[in-house]
Write a protein that holds these residues in place. Sequence first.
Motif, PDB file in Angstrom:
ATOM      1  N   ASP A 258       0.723  -1.132  -0.111  1.00 59.63           N
ATOM      2  CA  ASP A 258       0.018   0.135  -0.129  1.00 59.63           C
ATOM      3  C   ASP A 258       0.765   1.395  -0.087  1.00 59.63           C
ATOM      4  O   ASP A 258       0.253   2.137  -0.029  1.00 59.63           O
ATOM      5  CB  ASP A 258      -0.918  -0.080   1.168  1.00 59.63           C
ATOM      6  CG  ASP A 258      -1.843  -1.198   1.076  1.00 59.63           C
ATOM      7  OD1 ASP A 258      -2.353  -1.477   0.210  1.00 59.63           O
ATOM      8  OD2 ASP A 258      -2.128  -1.747   2.413  1.00 59.63           O
ATOM      9  N   PHE A 259       2.351   1.113   0.224  1.00 61.55           N
ATOM     10  CA  PHE A 259       3.121   2.203   0.128  1.00 61.55           C
ATOM     11  C   PHE A 259       4.246   2.123  -0.856  1.00 61.55           C
ATOM     12  O   PHE A 259       4.918   1.159  -0.849  1.00 61.55           O
ATOM     13  CB  PHE A 259       3.508   2.495   1.619  1.00 61.55           C
ATOM     14  CG  PHE A 259       4.244   3.792   1.598  1.00 61.55           C
ATOM     15  CD1 PHE A 259       3.541   4.933   2.017  1.00 61.55           C
ATOM     16  CD2 PHE A 259       5.663   3.875   1.598  1.00 61.55           C
ATOM     17  CE1 PHE A 259       4.161   6.271   2.094  1.00 61.55           C
ATOM     18  CE2 PHE A 259       6.347   5.034   1.752  1.00 61.55           C
ATOM     19  CZ  PHE A 259       5.697   5.967   1.936  1.00 61.55           C
ATOM     20  N   ARG A 260       4.422   3.094  -1.485  1.00 62.40           N
ATOM     21  CA  ARG A 260       5.576   3.093  -2.360  1.00 62.40           C
ATOM     22  C   ARG A 260       6.148   4.575  -2.462  1.00 62.40           C
ATOM     23  O   ARG A 260       5.488   5.627  -3.105  1.00 62.40           O
ATOM     24  CB  ARG A 260       5.330   2.882  -3.958  1.00 62.40           C
ATOM     25  CG  ARG A 260       6.492   2.653  -4.801  1.00 62.40           C
ATOM     26  CD  ARG A 260       6.146   1.773  -5.998  1.00 62.40           C
ATOM     27  NE  ARG A 260       7.319   1.876  -7.131  1.00 62.40           N
ATOM     28  CZ  ARG A 260       7.172   2.642  -8.120  1.00 62.40           C
ATOM     29  NH1 ARG A 260       6.379   3.460  -8.599  1.00 62.40           N
ATOM     30  NH2 ARG A 260       8.331   2.510  -8.813  1.00 62.40           N
ATOM     31  N   GLY A 261       7.088   4.774  -1.668  1.00 66.98           N
ATOM     32  CA  GLY A 261       7.784   6.309  -1.859  1.00 66.98           C
ATOM     33  C   GLY A 261       9.195   6.340  -2.201  1.00 66.98           C
ATOM     34  O   GLY A 261       9.895   5.158  -2.224  1.00 66.98           O
ATOM     35  N   ALA A 289       2.303  13.691  -4.112  1.00 69.59           N
ATOM     36  CA  ALA A 289       1.123  13.214  -3.472  1.00 69.59           C
ATOM     37  C   ALA A 289       1.398  13.634  -1.833  1.00 69.59           C
ATOM     38  O   ALA A 289       0.595  14.263  -1.097  1.00 69.59           O
ATOM     39  CB  ALA A 289       0.736  12.035  -3.561  1.00 69.59           C
ATOM     40  N   ARG A 290       2.432  13.226  -1.342  1.00 67.12           N
ATOM     41  CA  ARG A 290       2.714  13.358   0.258  1.00 67.12           C
ATOM     42  C   ARG A 290       4.465  13.686   0.281  1.00 67.12           C
ATOM     43  O   ARG A 290       5.136  13.281  -0.558  1.00 67.12           O
ATOM     44  CB  ARG A 290       2.574  12.266   1.069  1.00 67.12           C
ATOM     45  CG  ARG A 290       0.966  11.572   1.031  1.00 67.12           C
ATOM     46  CD  ARG A 290       0.685  10.423   1.869  1.00 67.12           C
ATOM     47  NE  ARG A 290       1.227  10.461   3.048  1.00 67.12           N
ATOM     48  CZ  ARG A 290       1.372   9.270   3.723  1.00 67.12           C
ATOM     49  NH1 ARG A 290       0.967   7.932   3.155  1.00 67.12           N
ATOM     50  NH2 ARG A 290       1.955   9.016   4.952  1.00 67.12           N
ATOM     51  N   ILE A 291       4.612  14.271   1.338  1.00 66.67           N
ATOM     52  CA  ILE A 291       6.028  14.221   2.012  1.00 66.67           C
ATOM     53  C   ILE A 291       6.282  13.675   3.199  1.00 66.67           C
ATOM     54  O   ILE A 291       5.539  14.216   4.013  1.00 66.67           O
ATOM     55  CB  ILE A 291       6.582  15.976   1.722  1.00 66.67           C
ATOM     56  CG1 ILE A 291       6.384  16.645   0.503  1.00 66.67           C
ATOM     57  CG2 ILE A 291       7.995  15.984   2.230  1.00 66.67           C
ATOM     58  CD1 ILE A 291       6.727  18.069   0.872  1.00 66.67           C
ATOM     59  N   VAL A 292       6.844  12.646   3.069  1.00 63.24           N
ATOM     60  CA  VAL A 292       6.667  11.794   4.366  1.00 63.24           C
ATOM     61  C   VAL A 292       8.181  11.719   5.199  1.00 63.24           C
ATOM     62  O   VAL A 292       9.088  11.593   4.574  1.00 63.24           O
ATOM     63  CB  VAL A 292       6.385  10.223   4.071  1.00 63.24           C
ATOM     64  CG1 VAL A 292       6.334   9.298   5.193  1.00 63.24           C
ATOM     65  CG2 VAL A 292       5.172  10.040   3.275  1.00 63.24           C
ATOM     66  N   THR A 293       7.948  11.921   6.546  1.00 60.36           N
ATOM     67  CA  THR A 293       9.282  11.739   7.330  1.00 60.36           C
ATOM     68  C   THR A 293       8.855  11.007   8.652  1.00 60.36           C
ATOM     69  O   THR A 293       7.574  10.677   8.763  1.00 60.36           O
ATOM     70  CB  THR A 293       9.763  13.214   7.789  1.00 60.36           C
ATOM     71  OG1 THR A 293       8.709  13.600   8.736  1.00 60.36           O
ATOM     72  CG2 THR A 293       9.970  14.237   6.463  1.00 60.36           C
ATOM     73  N   GLY A 295       8.734  11.725  11.509  1.00 55.54           N
ATOM     74  CA  GLY A 295       7.976  12.615  12.382  1.00 55.54           C
ATOM     75  C   GLY A 295       6.670  12.909  11.954  1.00 55.54           C
ATOM     76  O   GLY A 295       5.740  13.653  12.710  1.00 55.54           O
ATOM     77  N   GLY A 296       6.157  12.532  10.736  1.00 53.22           N
ATOM     78  CA  GLY A 296       5.054  12.771  10.245  1.00 53.22           C
ATOM     79  C   GLY A 296       5.112  13.423   8.687  1.00 53.22           C
ATOM     80  O   GLY A 296       5.997  13.924   8.652  1.00 53.22           O
ATOM     81  N   ASP A 297       3.919  13.695   8.085  1.00 51.40           N
ATOM     82  CA  ASP A 297       3.841  14.257   6.696  1.00 51.40           C
ATOM     83  C   ASP A 297       4.274  15.800   7.044  1.00 51.40           C
ATOM     84  O   ASP A 297       3.872  16.467   7.944  1.00 51.40           O
ATOM     85  CB  ASP A 297       2.709  14.164   6.176  1.00 51.40           C
ATOM     86  CG  ASP A 297       2.363  12.839   5.500  1.00 51.40           C
ATOM     87  OD1 ASP A 297       3.205  11.867   5.975  1.00 51.40           O
ATOM     88  OD2 ASP A 297       1.394  12.674   4.866  1.00 51.40           O
ATOM     89  N   LEU A 298       4.719  16.272   6.074  1.00 54.07           N
ATOM     90  CA  LEU A 298       5.075  17.733   5.913  1.00 54.07           C
ATOM     91  C   LEU A 298       4.327  18.661   4.905  1.00 54.07           C
ATOM     92  O   LEU A 298       3.857  17.860   3.955  1.00 54.07           O
ATOM     93  CB  LEU A 298       6.737  18.043   5.609  1.00 54.07           C
ATOM     94  CG  LEU A 298       7.829  17.247   6.631  1.00 54.07           C
ATOM     95  CD1 LEU A 298       9.022  17.238   6.115  1.00 54.07           C
ATOM     96  CD2 LEU A 298       7.651  17.825   7.988  1.00 54.07           C
ATOM     97  N   ALA A 299       4.162  19.734   5.239  1.00 52.34           N
ATOM     98  CA  ALA A 299       3.535  20.659   4.099  1.00 52.34           C
ATOM     99  C   ALA A 299       4.452  21.278   3.308  1.00 52.34           C
ATOM    100  O   ALA A 299       3.974  21.778   2.112  1.00 52.34           O
ATOM    101  CB  ALA A 299       2.872  21.768   4.857  1.00 52.34           C
ATOM    102  N   LEU A 309       9.116  11.066  -0.662  1.00 52.78           N
ATOM    103  CA  LEU A 309       7.987  11.684  -1.420  1.00 52.78           C
ATOM    104  C   LEU A 309       7.260  10.518  -2.361  1.00 52.78           C
ATOM    105  O   LEU A 309       7.670   9.368  -2.436  1.00 52.78           O
ATOM    106  CB  LEU A 309       8.473  12.270  -2.813  1.00 52.78           C
ATOM    107  CG  LEU A 309       9.357  13.638  -2.768  1.00 52.78           C
ATOM    108  CD1 LEU A 309       9.860  14.370  -3.750  1.00 52.78           C
ATOM    109  CD2 LEU A 309       8.812  14.486  -1.542  1.00 52.78           C
ATOM    110  N   THR A 310       5.782  10.650  -1.955  1.00 53.58           N
ATOM    111  CA  THR A 310       5.065   9.758  -3.007  1.00 53.58           C
ATOM    112  C   THR A 310       4.375  10.395  -3.879  1.00 53.58           C
ATOM    113  O   THR A 310       4.219  11.770  -3.696  1.00 53.58           O
ATOM    114  CB  THR A 310       3.933   8.950  -1.908  1.00 53.58           C
ATOM    115  OG1 THR A 310       2.894  10.236  -1.464  1.00 53.58           O
ATOM    116  CG2 THR A 310       4.407   8.448  -0.657  1.00 53.58           C
TER     117      THR A 310
END
Length: 637
Positions: A258-261, A289-293, A295-299, A309-310
């Motif tokens: 379900d995840f590919r970054g 789509a998302r910026i994943v770290t 500590g959580g997603d970033l704006a 990155l996704t």
Amino acid sequence: MTSSYRPDALIASDISAYLEQHQSKSLLRFITCGSVDDGKSTLIGRLLYDSKMIFEDQLAALEADSKRVGTQGGEIDFALLVDGLAAEREQGITIDVAYRFFATEKRKFIVADTPGHEQYTRNMVTGASTADLAVILIDARKGVLTQTRRHSFLAHLIGIRHIVLAVNKMDLVGYDRATFDAIVADYRTFAQGIGIADFTAIPISGFKGDNITAPSDNTPWYTGPALIDHIERVPVGDDDAPRPFRMPVQWVNRPNLDFRGFAGTIASGSVKPGDAVRILPSGRTSTVARIVTHGGDLAGAGRDQSVTLTLADEVDCSRGDVIAAADAPPQVADQFQATIVWMDQEDLLPGRAYWLKLGTQTVSATVQPPRHIICVNTMAELSAKTLSLNDIGVAEVYTDRGVVFEPYPENRDLGGFILIDKLTNATVAAGMFNFALRRAQNVHWQAVEITREAHAAQKRQHPRLLWFTGLSGSGKSTIANLVEKKLHALGKHSFLLDGDNVRHGLNKDLGFSDADRIENIRRVGEVAKLMCDAGLIVLTAFISPFRAERDLVRKMLPEGEFFEIFIDTPLEEAERRDVKGLYKKARSGEIENFTGISSPYEPPQNPEIHIDTRQMTAEDAAELIIEHILGIWSPVL
């Protein structure tokens, strides 16, 4: 003066406040460089001492070591703080790059102490590759030396924007202003000639501490800043104009279905969800789509941040690709002009394949004979056929596939590369791409209607390259000729490329130096590949003494089409035969670079077929090769 750093004495709240304040400080990376014994290690030791970055036990050990070594008349020898290797302390020199951290109330610093000896120039390049500022030290008694010029030129070439000219050991010349002014004038003339428009000159004594942390009473004629004061105020990233987004992909993160970054460190620009991006070198586009770290997603994220990155679309993207702004992508090319700093004891072999590593991209590359090398004393461009240790040259570089890049002055991450020897895995050079060659952009693969598979099917055979290698006189040509006769009798379409015959035409311009031998094999490999594309069974009979070039040809062809056939004949037997009288001439010195006598032969390590000529005749060898090939090709043949 007692200098100690005691974080253990702070209460928990003080530690928290200290760390928070410390974390918010800007970071400056700088190097100290120059010639031997200019005082680089002493200067860094003084900076650590005066910034109170020495633990009490370190200070006690330093004082004890200084008394034991006795090089400073009983006073503290600050160089011992940095020269950590036993060999460095014994010789009183710096060999490896030593990185040290220290901080003041205004800024954090990482300083690289680089060696002054010419033989360790490659270590200096390593230290300079990430620096924002260079402190060029000059011994006030010696003035501007060759290594001073070399390090200054390299610092400027690598893109260091801020230069400090630290005229050291002023205490040994009586703090004489005339001496200082003469050195600065001499250096300015040189600096302007290589493009260094501005630098800050400071008279110092690393040993005595003059003008290191505060203005010195010994130099009332100097009104500029102390060294610490200056490096605290040097802007970091002050000339970074807004640049488009680039992120080399380091890793494809796929913890579940379900995840590919795509993970990496942002080299330039910024990114946010919804931004249009382009994947290079393929050119496919998508949106973030998302910026994943952790500590959580970033704006949003910017330069030097490590993120995953996704993308909104399922696109082909892997390690070595670059995700970039869709409307301002970097270039893709396979031919370049580059500036190269040669860092190996063995000379460059033009035409030999090296690994080229650029960020997360690794490709096979060849370097052509240099256009020129640069004399660091005069900045003259000198002709050269190769690059030797510490040479700085300009040459064309060809890669086996497209590389995503930007010119080095625009982007260090996508413009700076290293070359790695494929056999030893040693880093042999550092380079900077200047620009892509125009022909790389203008020459494209032409689509053809008749494929190599169609050519092979018409001939009812699989294309193969039978590569015969061995010493001169081993029997390569004799056996290869017999094999082709047998293939012809079987109705197969073949062609024999013989070493001597090729040198009468295609390669008549080449001699027998290592570089010419490499180019000889490269050309033959390209011709053989074209013949295989036409569906032929190609036989080649060449000494081809170097494994690297035989492997280069192997990689030109699809898996399973290259057959290395080692005609194993001992040197004494080949020399006894000496059908052409070449060994006799080589022994008498009439022929230079003769394989087996004055030039090496690297026998295959895992050939597909090994023929020991001491145990079989040429006819038997040809039969064995045909049987081997027929067995592999059955039932097509």
